[in-house]
Design a protein around this motif. Structure first.
Motif, PDB file in Angstrom:
ATOM      1  N   LYS A 189       0.805  -1.230   0.000  1.00 56.60           N
ATOM      2  CA  LYS A 189       0.000   0.000   0.000  1.00 56.60           C
ATOM      3  C   LYS A 189       0.833   1.274   0.000  1.00 56.60           C
ATOM      4  CE  LYS A 189      -2.277  -0.707   3.683  1.00 56.60           C
ATOM      5  NZ  LYS A 189      -3.226  -0.356   4.754  1.00 56.60           N
ATOM      6  N   ASP A 190       2.130   1.143   0.264  1.00 52.92           N
ATOM      7  CA  ASP A 190       2.983   2.328   0.410  1.00 52.92           C
ATOM      8  C   ASP A 190       3.382   2.850  -0.969  1.00 52.92           C
ATOM      9  OD1 ASP A 190       4.921   4.235   0.995  1.00 52.92           O
ATOM     10  OD2 ASP A 190       5.678   3.113   2.719  1.00 52.92           O
ATOM     11  N   GLU A 191       2.879   4.027  -1.316  1.00 56.80           N
ATOM     12  CA  GLU A 191       3.151   4.594  -2.635  1.00 56.80           C
ATOM     13  C   GLU A 191       4.591   5.076  -2.788  1.00 56.80           C
ATOM     14  OE1 GLU A 191       0.302   7.606  -3.414  1.00 56.80           O
ATOM     15  OE2 GLU A 191      -1.403   6.211  -3.490  1.00 56.80           O
ATOM     16  N   GLN A 192       5.336   5.159  -1.689  1.00 60.82           N
ATOM     17  CA  GLN A 192       6.740   5.553  -1.776  1.00 60.82           C
ATOM     18  C   GLN A 192       7.637   4.385  -2.183  1.00 60.82           C
ATOM     19  OE1 GLN A 192       7.529   8.781  -1.415  1.00 60.82           O
ATOM     20  NE2 GLN A 192       5.342   9.088  -1.092  1.00 60.82           N
ATOM     21  N   VAL A 193       7.108   3.165  -2.108  1.00 61.77           N
ATOM     22  CA  VAL A 193       7.867   1.976  -2.488  1.00 61.77           C
ATOM     23  C   VAL A 193       7.760   1.784  -3.997  1.00 61.77           C
ATOM     24  CG1 VAL A 193       8.045  -0.528  -2.198  1.00 61.77           C
ATOM     25  CG2 VAL A 193       7.471   0.929  -0.241  1.00 61.77           C
ATOM     26  N   GLU A 194       8.847   1.323  -4.607  1.00 61.52           N
ATOM     27  CA  GLU A 194       8.848   1.179  -6.069  1.00 61.52           C
ATOM     28  C   GLU A 194       7.814   0.123  -6.500  1.00 61.52           C
ATOM     29  OE1 GLU A 194      10.139  -1.263  -8.194  1.00 61.52           O
ATOM     30  OE2 GLU A 194      10.827  -2.727  -6.728  1.00 61.52           O
ATOM     31  N   PRO A 195       7.191   0.316  -7.671  1.00 61.67           N
ATOM     32  CA  PRO A 195       6.043  -0.505  -8.093  1.00 61.67           C
ATOM     33  C   PRO A 195       6.311  -1.998  -8.114  1.00 61.67           C
ATOM     34  CG  PRO A 195       6.242   1.437  -9.478  1.00 61.67           C
ATOM     35  CD  PRO A 195       7.452   1.418  -8.617  1.00 61.67           C
ATOM     36  N   GLY A 196       7.476  -2.418  -8.600  1.00 58.80           N
ATOM     37  CA  GLY A 196       7.753  -3.850  -8.676  1.00 58.80           C
ATOM     38  C   GLY A 196       7.736  -4.513  -7.309  1.00 58.80           C
ATOM     39  N   LEU A 197       8.310  -3.847  -6.322  1.00 64.20           N
ATOM     40  CA  LEU A 197       8.331  -4.397  -4.971  1.00 64.20           C
ATOM     41  C   LEU A 197       6.927  -4.410  -4.378  1.00 64.20           C
ATOM     42  CD1 LEU A 197      11.101  -3.494  -2.374  1.00 64.20           C
ATOM     43  CD2 LEU A 197       8.844  -4.282  -1.708  1.00 64.20           C
ATOM     44  N   ARG A 198       6.137  -3.373  -4.649  1.00 62.57           N
ATOM     45  CA  ARG A 198       4.759  -3.319  -4.149  1.00 62.57           C
ATOM     46  C   ARG A 198       3.936  -4.468  -4.719  1.00 62.57           C
ATOM     47  NH1 ARG A 198       2.069   2.271  -5.233  1.00 62.57           N
ATOM     48  NH2 ARG A 198       0.438   1.269  -3.977  1.00 62.57           N
ATOM     49  N   SER A 199       4.114  -4.736  -6.007  1.00 62.67           N
ATOM     50  CA  SER A 199       3.364  -5.821  -6.650  1.00 62.67           C
ATOM     51  C   SER A 199       3.740  -7.175  -6.040  1.00 62.67           C
ATOM     52  CB  SER A 199       3.657  -5.823  -8.151  1.00 62.67           C
ATOM     53  OG  SER A 199       3.011  -6.909  -8.784  1.00 62.67           O
ATOM     54  N   ARG A 200       5.012  -7.374  -5.823  1.00 67.45           N
ATOM     55  CA  ARG A 200       5.468  -8.630  -5.227  1.00 67.45           C
ATOM     56  C   ARG A 200       4.939  -8.777  -3.798  1.00 67.45           C
ATOM     57  NH1 ARG A 200      10.305  -7.935  -6.588  1.00 67.45           N
ATOM     58  NH2 ARG A 200      11.245  -7.179  -4.650  1.00 67.45           N
ATOM     59  N   ALA A 201       4.947  -7.680  -3.045  1.00 71.22           N
ATOM     60  CA  ALA A 201       4.451  -7.711  -1.664  1.00 71.22           C
ATOM     61  C   ALA A 201       2.958  -7.978  -1.626  1.00 71.22           C
ATOM     62  CB  ALA A 201       4.767  -6.385  -0.970  1.00 71.22           C
TER      63      ALA A 201
END
Length: 263
Positions: A214-226
């Motif tokens: 949910k953290d928009e400061q995290v890069e998209p690829g890592l967010r998707s994996r999480a």
């Protein structure tokens, strides 16, 4: 030297003026002689210490000028070495880059810390993980290095040695960074979450992955994996599931924090 003043009082006005002038000259000469005696006495007593102090001050100032000049030269040389090292790395010549950086890394502070980080990266590329971990630990523990570089070294050191560390040690090292709002939340949080899974603490891993997603400061690829990992662990990546320290909220608190339908 003028004659000392007479005690007799002249009756002739011109004589009185001449006597007054003589007295004035006499007083000035006495004052000059006194000043000269005082100066001679001062230099007799303090002349050598004063001269020594002046010489030391001039030597210190000259030393500072030389040191400042050498520092400027060293900074320029370091900057040139960095540029050459980067060019060598881009060309795939890691050994040449290593040779340029090793001299800079021998000092302390920001420039040596940056050089050690680059050397650690080269060590990782060359599969020399013990050397990489050692360099990362040196930077992370260097009190003279800038804090952002120390944080970078701490996170990368764990990443380089993740498979060789106990999951408890991973959590201990990275827990300060695995909290929402920390610049390293995404990277550190993912490793802490994986360590939780190894420790069979899925109830803590799932909410942490959801928070990363949910953290928009995290890069998209890592967010998707999480997000995928959170879903596998049965956690919704929409509602708030961790607090400001990255600790999992209990289900009751999460339910109370969730918006009521129709509001």
């Amino acid at each position: 030297m003028a004659l000392p003043p007479s005690n007799s009082t002249p009756t002739n006005p011109k004589s009185a003026e001449r006597l007054a002038a003589q007295q004035d000259v006499f007083l000035r000469e006495v004052d000059d002689a006194l000043r000269q005696d005082q100066m001679e006495g001062f230099f007799t007593r303090y002349g050598k210490p004063v001269i020594a102090a002046v010489v030391l001050a001039l030597a210190a100032f000259g030393g500072w000028l030389y040191w400042n000049h050498r520092q400027n030269e060293q900074r320029n040389a370091d900057a040139e070495a960095y540029v050459q090292a980067i060019d060598s790395m881009k060309a795939g010549n890691l050994d040449a880059a290593k040779g340029k950086l090793e001299g800079i890394a021998k000092g302390t502070g920001g420039s040596p810390a940056s050089a050690k980080l680059m050397l650690a990266g080269i060590a990782v590329e060359q599969k020399r993980l013990p050397d990489a971990v050692k360099l990362y630990d040196e930077v992370a523990g260097d009190a003279k290095a800038p804090q952002p570089l120390r944080d970078l070294a701490a996170v990368r050191g764990v990443a380089a040695n993740f498979d060789g560390m106990k999951p408890e040690d991973v959590v201990s090292r990275l827990k300060p960074y695995a909290a929402p709002g920390n610049p390293w939340f995404g990277v550190a949080g993912e490793m802490v979450g994986m360590a939780y899974i190894k420790m069979n603490k899925q109830d803590q891993a799932g909410p942490l992955f959801a928070a990363i997603a949910k953290d928009e400061q995290v890069e998209p690829g890592l967010r998707s994996r999480a997000r995928q990992l959170a879903a596998v662990l049965g956690v919704d990546a929409i509602d708030d599931v961790v607090d400001e320290r990255g600790e999992a909220l209990d289900k009751k608190a999460s339910a109370q924090a969730a918006p009521v339908a129709g509001e």
